[in-house]
Motif scaffolding. Structure first.
Motif, mmCIF file in Angstrom:
data_model
loop_
_atom_site.group_PDB
_atom_site.id
_atom_site.type_symbol
_atom_site.label_atom_id
_atom_site.label_comp_id
_atom_site.label_asym_id
_atom_site.label_seq_id
_atom_site.Cartn_x
_atom_site.Cartn_y
_atom_site.Cartn_z
ATOM 1 N N GLY A 52 0.704 -1.103 -0.040
ATOM 2 C CA GLY A 52 0.042 -0.089 0.081
ATOM 3 C C GLY A 52 0.780 1.118 0.193
ATOM 4 O O GLY A 52 0.554 2.238 -0.822
ATOM 5 N N ARG A 82 -7.095 -7.227 -3.670
ATOM 6 C CA ARG A 82 -6.580 -6.435 -2.746
ATOM 7 C C ARG A 82 -7.412 -6.035 -1.529
ATOM 8 O O ARG A 82 -8.404 -5.388 -1.897
ATOM 9 C CB ARG A 82 -5.808 -5.292 -3.251
ATOM 10 C CG ARG A 82 -4.555 -5.721 -4.102
ATOM 11 C CD ARG A 82 -4.006 -4.460 -4.616
ATOM 12 N NE ARG A 82 -3.071 -3.792 -3.405
ATOM 13 C CZ ARG A 82 -1.833 -3.578 -3.212
ATOM 14 N NH1 ARG A 82 -0.970 -4.177 -4.350
ATOM 15 N NH2 ARG A 82 -1.364 -2.782 -2.329
ATOM 16 N N THR A 83 -7.418 -6.048 -0.384
ATOM 17 C CA THR A 83 -8.136 -5.529 0.780
ATOM 18 C C THR A 83 -8.034 -4.108 0.743
ATOM 19 O O THR A 83 -9.029 -3.678 1.422
ATOM 20 C CB THR A 83 -7.651 -6.238 2.075
ATOM 21 O OG1 THR A 83 -6.505 -5.788 2.337
ATOM 22 C CG2 THR A 83 -7.962 -7.878 1.948
ATOM 23 N N ASP A 84 -7.076 -3.392 0.495
ATOM 24 C CA ASP A 84 -6.810 -1.884 0.457
ATOM 25 C C ASP A 84 -7.380 -1.291 -0.749
ATOM 26 O O ASP A 84 -7.273 -0.067 -0.982
ATOM 27 C CB ASP A 84 -5.634 -1.544 0.671
ATOM 28 C CG ASP A 84 -4.451 -2.154 -0.267
ATOM 29 O OD1 ASP A 84 -4.869 -2.858 -1.279
ATOM 30 O OD2 ASP A 84 -3.214 -1.802 -0.317
ATOM 31 N N GLU A 87 -9.216 2.064 -0.304
ATOM 32 C CA GLU A 87 -8.322 3.135 0.418
ATOM 33 C C GLU A 87 -7.413 3.640 -1.054
ATOM 34 O O GLU A 87 -6.976 4.896 -0.945
ATOM 35 C CB GLU A 87 -7.355 2.428 1.279
ATOM 36 C CG GLU A 87 -6.254 3.417 2.281
ATOM 37 C CD GLU A 87 -5.368 2.765 3.050
ATOM 38 O OE1 GLU A 87 -4.572 3.072 3.936
ATOM 39 O OE2 GLU A 87 -5.622 1.424 3.333
#
Length: 396
Positions: A52, A82-84, A87
């Motif tokens: 990130g 992607r978990t981000d 963001e």
């Protein structure tokens, strides 16, 4: 006479100074097993992926090109792995980037995820459709259910106000279905329909290639479809040549002599009623952007390529700013010089506005300056050379 700028668009800023578009391969993780996959996607994420924090620095480098910033596309694999992702989109948006996302048609393509993407600031979504039916599309994508997930995500994205681009890989598998796919795109609605001309890299190296004559027929069919849906090509740079040629021929009330594939596609389009009813008030002019010339690709590990289909690196964003690599690397500056092209691409009067697919040339010959093997045009054979100079002086 139609002005050149309405036939083929050029970026507002010099392409040797800044790209028009930056595509970032955020991950290679994807649950699908598509027959053409450039990335040879795998189920699990690669531990070497940009973190990130790395991705934040990459987006800062993209913003450093200046305003208006390049379009920043987050692709994969499947970005939803992607978990981000939310963001990342929000941070890019805060930097002034226009952020688009190119997810796979998987169970992650939910309303909840699409709402999150939109709320984070994404302006557009790119989805793949390689068949007009579930049977045809799912066979190409290697997993049952992908067609339905894709259509559900497409409809939801439009409902949420996201612009949607539909990408279709042109292979022997999809050739008979192109008119039916065009009808589906027209019915469902999309900002743009892009025909991707296969590049022999990744798993796509195992698929049967089109002949140059078939490619020409497909490009002219996509031009024809431009009257009812907005069309473009990916790795089909000679579409710009076709647009310029057709612009001039239409002034003379002429049509090009094309092959049997074009005749079959046109006949099927007529059966489906694609030439009837409301048409577009104006065609969407293709953008004069090519590998390393207005276009840059950053891999999941940070390697900088002129295209995702041209596996030659000019540097890594972990060690060298993207601005420096794009503006000054030998690879990128070479690709921006049409006079260095070899073979018939180097002799062609359209070389500055087309230049052929450098990715396909590399995939077929190992030389990214070689002639595009999927182009059937013989340099100098277009009959209205003087008018070409009037309509598109940039082509010469």
């Amino acid at each position: 006479m139609r002005p050149a700028r309405t036939a083929v668009r050029r970026p507002r800023h010099a392409v040797d100074d800044r790209p028009f578009i930056v595509i970032w391969e955020s991950t290679r993780a994807c649950p699908l097993a598509c027959l053409h996959c450039r990335a040879e996607a795998q189920p699990a994420r690669d531990p070497r992926e940009l973190t990130g924090a790395d991705a934040f620095r990459l987006m800062e480098q993209v913003a450093a090109f200046g305003k208006p910033a390049p379009l920043f596309v987050i692709t994969g694999g499947d970005p939803f792995q992607r978990t981000d992702l939310e963001e990342l989109i929000a941070y890019g948006t805060s930097l002034g980037l226009r952020v688009a996302v190119s997810p796979s048609g998987t169970p992650t393509l939910t309303r909840e995820n699409l709402v999150a993407v939109r709320n984070a600031g994404a302006v557009a979504l790119s989805l793949s459709l390689d068949g007009s039916t579930a049977e045809r599309h799912d066979a190409f994508r290697g997993v049952d259910g992908v067609y339905d997930w894709t259509l559900d995500g497409w409809r939801t994205a439009r409902e949420l106000g996201l612009k949607v681009q539909i990408n279709t890989t042109v292979t022997r598998h999809s050739l008979p279905d192109l008119a039916d796919i065009a009808a589906l795109v027209r019915r469902e609605g999309a900002m743009l329909w892009s025909g991707f001309l296969l590049v022999p890299t990744g798993r796509g190296a195992d698929l049967d290639a089109l002949t140059p004559e078939e490619t020409e027929d497909v490009l002219h069919f996509l031009y024809d479809m431009g009257s009812v849906v907005a069309t473009k090509t990916t790795e089909g740079h000679h579409f710009r040549r076709v647009v310029l040629q057709r612009t001039i021929l239409e002034r003379h009330g002429e049509r090009p002599g094309l092959g049997p594939l074009h005749a079959r596609l046109s006949a099927r389009a007529a059966e489906l009623g694609l030439y009837e009813g409301e048409t577009r008030s104006a065609r969407r002019p293709p953008m004069d952007v090519s590998s390393g010339r207005g276009f840059v690709f950053v891999s999941h590990t940070g390697e900088v390529h002129p295209s995702g289909f041209l596996p030659v690196s000019a540097g890594n964003v972990r060690h060298h700013p993207l601005t420096d690599v794009y503006r000054g690397s030998a690879l990128f500056t070479t690709l921006r010089e049409p006079g260095l092209l070899r073979g018939k691409c180097g002799r062609c009067e359209f070389r500055a506005v087309c230049g052929g697919s450098r990715s396909r040339a590399y995939g077929a010959t190992g030389d990214f300056l070689a002639a595009d093997p999927w182009c059937s045009y013989e340099p100098g054979s277009f009959p209205y050379q003087d008018e070409l100079r009037e309509v598109a002086p940039c082509a010469l």
